[in-house]
Enzyme design. Structure first.
Site, PDB file in Angstrom:
ATOM      1  CG  ASN A 160     -12.027   9.391   7.415  1.00  0.00           C
ATOM      2  OD1 ASN A 160     -12.595  10.277   8.509  1.00  0.00           O
ATOM      3  ND2 ASN A 160     -11.304  10.317   6.644  1.00  0.00           N
ATOM      4  CG  HIS A 192      -4.450   7.045   7.475  1.00  0.00           C
ATOM      5  ND1 HIS A 192      -5.197   6.311   6.735  1.00  0.00           N
ATOM      6  CD2 HIS A 192      -5.706   8.361   7.127  1.00  0.00           C
ATOM      7  CE1 HIS A 192      -6.241   6.504   6.145  1.00  0.00           C
ATOM      8  NE2 HIS A 192      -6.059   7.948   5.815  1.00  0.00           N
ATOM      9  CG  HIS A 234      -6.801  12.629   8.758  1.00  0.00           C
ATOM     10  ND1 HIS A 234      -6.994  12.838   7.066  1.00  0.00           N
ATOM     11  CD2 HIS A 234      -7.719  11.109   8.279  1.00  0.00           C
ATOM     12  CE1 HIS A 234      -6.888  12.154   6.515  1.00  0.00           C
ATOM     13  NE2 HIS A 234      -7.318  11.655   6.992  1.00  0.00           N
ATOM     14  CG  HIS A 261      -0.557  -2.411   5.989  1.00  0.00           C
ATOM     15  ND1 HIS A 261      -0.720  -1.831   5.046  1.00  0.00           N
ATOM     16  CD2 HIS A 261      -1.655  -3.666   6.125  1.00  0.00           C
ATOM     17  CE1 HIS A 261      -1.735  -1.850   4.526  1.00  0.00           C
ATOM     18  NE2 HIS A 261      -2.454  -2.910   5.132  1.00  0.00           N
ATOM     19  CB  CYS A 321      -0.891  -0.310   1.064  1.00  0.00           C
ATOM     20  SG  CYS A 321      -0.571   0.940   2.949  1.00  0.00           S
ATOM     21  CG  HIS A 329      -0.859   1.216   6.266  1.00  0.00           C
ATOM     22  ND1 HIS A 329      -0.139   0.607   5.889  1.00  0.00           N
ATOM     23  CD2 HIS A 329      -0.383   1.990   7.804  1.00  0.00           C
ATOM     24  CE1 HIS A 329       0.693   1.131   7.360  1.00  0.00           C
ATOM     25  NE2 HIS A 329       0.583   1.601   8.028  1.00  0.00           N
TER      26      HIS A 329
END
Ligand code: AMP
Length: 118
Positions: free
Chosen positions: A82, A95, A97, A44, A2, A93
């Site tokens: 999200n 994450h 924000h 991952h 990815c 993957h």
């Protein structure tokens, strides 16, 4: 592999703000606020659905350090992840924000009428 695994492997460049053996934080390529950082685990993990509490425990400390590093710890910021289709997750993957640097909007997040759910 990815796109975020490629960033971890230095196959794709990124603008790194903080890194340790488990996590990486870098500037989002398409910022939605004056400060927009992505914090990711180096292993991952597809999304928040799959992450272990052990990883989240360390990731919490890491993200607190990112907020301090980019100067938003006192002024305030938002942490968002999200998840899946309805969460509008584009990169599969995990994450987070980290958004700040200005007063953030908190307006409607979908075209569906939230009052229909009550
Ligand atoms: P999400 O919609 O939550 O999956 O968010 C994915 C985020 O990754 C978006 O905000 C993109 O702008 C960001 N992004 C995608 N590719 C890159 C990249 N190569 N470097 C930095 N940020 C990226």
């Amino acid at each position: 592999m990815c796109i975020f695994c490629k960033i971890i492997n230095n196959e794709i460049p990124s603008n790194i703000v903080l890194e340790n053996e488990d996590f990486l934080a870098f500037h989002d390529i398409n910022p939605k606020a004056p400060i927009h950082i992505l914090a990711i685990p180096k292993i991952h993990v597809e999304s928040f659905n799959e992450v272990s509490p052990e990883t989240m425990k360390k990731m919490t400390t890491f993200m607190q350090n990112v907020a301090k590093e980019v100067g938003v710890k006192k002024s305030g910021y938002r942490v968002v992840t999200n998840v899946g289709e309805n969460g509008a997750q584009e990169v599969k993957h995990l994450h987070f924000h980290i958004l700040g640097g200005a007063k953030l909007a908190w307006s409607h997040l979908s075209d569906a009428d939230p009052r229909n759910m009550i």
